[in-house]
Scaffold this active site. Structure first.
Site, PDB file in Angstrom:
ATOM      1  N   ARG A 195      48.977  47.403  50.890  1.00 46.72           N
ATOM      2  CA  ARG A 195      48.253  46.171  50.418  1.00 46.72           C
ATOM      3  C   ARG A 195      48.666  44.920  51.087  1.00 46.72           C
ATOM      4  O   ARG A 195      47.955  44.016  51.014  1.00 46.72           O
ATOM      5  CB  ARG A 195      48.678  46.150  48.869  1.00 46.72           C
ATOM      6  CG  ARG A 195      47.373  45.982  47.728  1.00 46.72           C
ATOM      7  CD  ARG A 195      48.100  46.153  46.611  1.00 46.72           C
ATOM      8  NE  ARG A 195      47.517  47.237  45.785  1.00 46.72           N
ATOM      9  CZ  ARG A 195      46.414  47.605  45.578  1.00 46.72           C
ATOM     10  NH1 ARG A 195      45.439  46.944  45.815  1.00 46.72           N
ATOM     11  NH2 ARG A 195      45.968  48.980  45.120  1.00 46.72           N
ATOM     12  N   MET A 246      36.830  44.322  44.460  1.00 51.11           N
ATOM     13  CA  MET A 246      37.329  45.402  43.676  1.00 51.11           C
ATOM     14  C   MET A 246      38.687  45.776  44.365  1.00 51.11           C
ATOM     15  O   MET A 246      39.027  47.045  44.505  1.00 51.11           O
ATOM     16  CB  MET A 246      36.538  46.819  43.413  1.00 51.11           C
ATOM     17  CG  MET A 246      35.024  46.331  43.025  1.00 51.11           C
ATOM     18  SD  MET A 246      35.148  45.691  41.172  1.00 51.11           S
ATOM     19  CE  MET A 246      35.705  47.044  40.401  1.00 51.11           C
ATOM     20  N   ARG A 247      39.340  44.881  44.588  1.00 46.75           N
ATOM     21  CA  ARG A 247      40.825  45.101  45.130  1.00 46.75           C
ATOM     22  C   ARG A 247      41.884  44.462  44.299  1.00 46.75           C
ATOM     23  O   ARG A 247      41.589  43.177  43.883  1.00 46.75           O
ATOM     24  CB  ARG A 247      41.053  44.396  46.622  1.00 46.75           C
ATOM     25  CG  ARG A 247      40.100  45.055  47.715  1.00 46.75           C
ATOM     26  CD  ARG A 247      40.792  46.244  48.231  1.00 46.75           C
ATOM     27  NE  ARG A 247      42.068  46.132  48.548  1.00 46.75           N
ATOM     28  CZ  ARG A 247      42.728  47.142  49.071  1.00 46.75           C
ATOM     29  NH1 ARG A 247      42.316  48.415  48.622  1.00 46.75           N
ATOM     30  NH2 ARG A 247      43.994  47.271  49.149  1.00 46.75           N
ATOM     31  N   LEU A 302      44.744  42.100  44.202  1.00 45.17           N
ATOM     32  CA  LEU A 302      45.414  41.492  45.223  1.00 45.17           C
ATOM     33  C   LEU A 302      46.991  41.322  45.034  1.00 45.17           C
ATOM     34  O   LEU A 302      47.600  41.471  43.825  1.00 45.17           O
ATOM     35  CB  LEU A 302      44.929  39.855  44.856  1.00 45.17           C
ATOM     36  CG  LEU A 302      43.652  39.921  45.686  1.00 45.17           C
ATOM     37  CD1 LEU A 302      42.649  38.621  45.166  1.00 45.17           C
ATOM     38  CD2 LEU A 302      43.355  39.873  47.063  1.00 45.17           C
ATOM     39  N   HIS A 339      34.692  38.939  35.263  1.00 47.73           N
ATOM     40  CA  HIS A 339      35.180  40.261  34.729  1.00 47.73           C
ATOM     41  C   HIS A 339      34.310  40.784  33.745  1.00 47.73           C
ATOM     42  O   HIS A 339      33.850  39.953  32.822  1.00 47.73           O
ATOM     43  CB  HIS A 339      36.699  40.295  34.247  1.00 47.73           C
ATOM     44  CG  HIS A 339      37.084  41.529  33.612  1.00 47.73           C
ATOM     45  ND1 HIS A 339      37.504  42.657  34.592  1.00 47.73           N
ATOM     46  CD2 HIS A 339      36.967  42.191  32.685  1.00 47.73           C
ATOM     47  CE1 HIS A 339      37.719  43.712  33.792  1.00 47.73           C
ATOM     48  NE2 HIS A 339      37.548  43.488  32.482  1.00 47.73           N
TER      49      HIS A 339
HETATM   50  C1  GAR Z   1      30.314  42.929  38.185  1.00 51.62           C
HETATM   51  O1  GAR Z   1      29.568  43.519  36.768  1.00 51.62           O
HETATM   52  C2  GAR Z   1      31.645  42.252  38.004  1.00 51.62           C
HETATM   53  O2  GAR Z   1      31.728  41.377  36.891  1.00 51.62           O
HETATM   54  C3  GAR Z   1      32.414  43.471  38.301  1.00 51.62           C
HETATM   55  O3  GAR Z   1      31.865  44.056  39.270  1.00 51.62           O
HETATM   56  C4  GAR Z   1      30.206  43.942  39.432  1.00 51.62           C
HETATM   57  C5  GAR Z   1      30.039  43.274  40.608  1.00 51.62           C
HETATM   58  O4  GAR Z   1      28.552  43.161  40.690  1.00 51.62           O
HETATM   59  N1  GAR Z   1      33.753  42.949  38.438  1.00 51.62           N
HETATM   60  C6  GAR Z   1      34.638  43.679  38.194  1.00 51.62           C
HETATM   61  O5  GAR Z   1      34.924  44.866  37.529  1.00 51.62           O
HETATM   62  C7  GAR Z   1      36.034  43.038  38.710  1.00 51.62           C
HETATM   63  N2  GAR Z   1      37.229  43.655  37.924  1.00 51.62           N
HETATM   64  P1  GAR Z   1      27.925  42.572  41.816  1.00 51.62           P
HETATM   65  O6  GAR Z   1      28.557  42.818  43.190  1.00 51.62           O
HETATM   66  O7  GAR Z   1      26.319  42.581  41.722  1.00 51.62           O
HETATM   67  O8  GAR Z   1      28.214  41.128  41.588  1.00 51.62           O
END
Ligand code: GAR
Length: 213
Positions: free
Chosen positions: A61, A86-87, A89, A105
């Site tokens: 990481r 989705m990482r 940090l 989120h």
């Molecule tokens: C979104 O729903 C965002 O809130 C979530 O991933 C999706 C990305 O969609 N984020 C997380 O879960 C972060 N923990 P997108 O690529 O179309 O913006």
């Protein structure tokens, strides 16, 4: 004018909502932790510089985060906007950018940090659900809340239907949060509570106009 680098890992619809909101934000680059993220092609087509770092080619990481920090540095952004990044940090990376790193989120934090938020909201019988834009701190999904968007959970909802309703509100609240940053209206006060200078009592919570009845 304030500048930003947007970090994505996939579809990039939140990135797109920020860019298309024409807030005056100078989006200097879009970085992805996955080279095949569809959002990268969209950003490139808009003429935004893109960088792909394949997280799978880093053993640790720390090594990935060091490379990420290096990739961001030449763009010297005021803000780092995580949009479906989705990482997890490292603390070091977060401290380095603390106060100017923002995340969205897909739940009403502090409910449902982590993954599979829509599935978990349904399983818990939640009556409302939504999304949160917050400042990033080392503890996962728990930094100061800037804005939340609320949607009803409608009887008969499945995960996909609920996710789609939440996504709609995500696309409203992230650009709104960006506007507040650009206007320098975000203030973190006592107990890490965000106050939006000049905002009315409830103007920092957007409730979906859909009526569940
Ligand atoms: C979104 O729903 C965002 O809130 C979530 O991933 C999706 C990305 O969609 N984020 C997380 O879960 C972060 N923990 P997108 O690529 O179309 O913006």
């Amino acid at each position: 004018m304030k500048s930003a680098v947007i970090l994505i890992s996939g579809r990039g619809s939140n990135m797109r909502s920020i860019v298309e909101a024409r807030t005056g934000l100078d989006v200097r680059a879009v970085l992805s932790s996955r080279p095949d993220a569809p959002g990268l092609a969209w950003a490139a087509a808009q003429g935004i510089p893109t960088v792909a770092l394949d997280h799978r080619s880093f053993a640790a990481r720390e090594a990935f985060d060091a490379r990420l920090a290096e990739a961001i540095e030449p763009f010297a952004p005021d803000l780092l906007l995580l949009a479906g990044f989705m990482r997890i940090l490292t603390d070091g990376f977060i401290r380095r950018h603390e106060g100017r790193m923002v995340n969205i989120h897909p739940s009403l934090l502090p409910a449902f940090p982590g993954l599979h938020t829509h599935r978990r909201a349904l399983a818990a019988g939640a009556k409302v659900h939504g999304a949160t834009v917050h400042l990033v701190t080392p503890e996962l999904d728990s930094g100061p809340i800037v804005i939340q968007g609320v949607v009803p959970v409608i009887p008969g909802d499945d995960e996909a239907a609920l996710a789609a309703r939440v996504l709609e509100v995500e696309h409203r609240i992230y650009p709104q949060a960006v506007r507040w940053f650009l206007e320098d209206r975000i203030e973190v006060g006592e107990g890490d509570v965000v106050r939006v200078r000049g905002a009315g009592v409830s103007s920092d919570t957007l409730v979906s106009p859909r009526d569940p009845r």
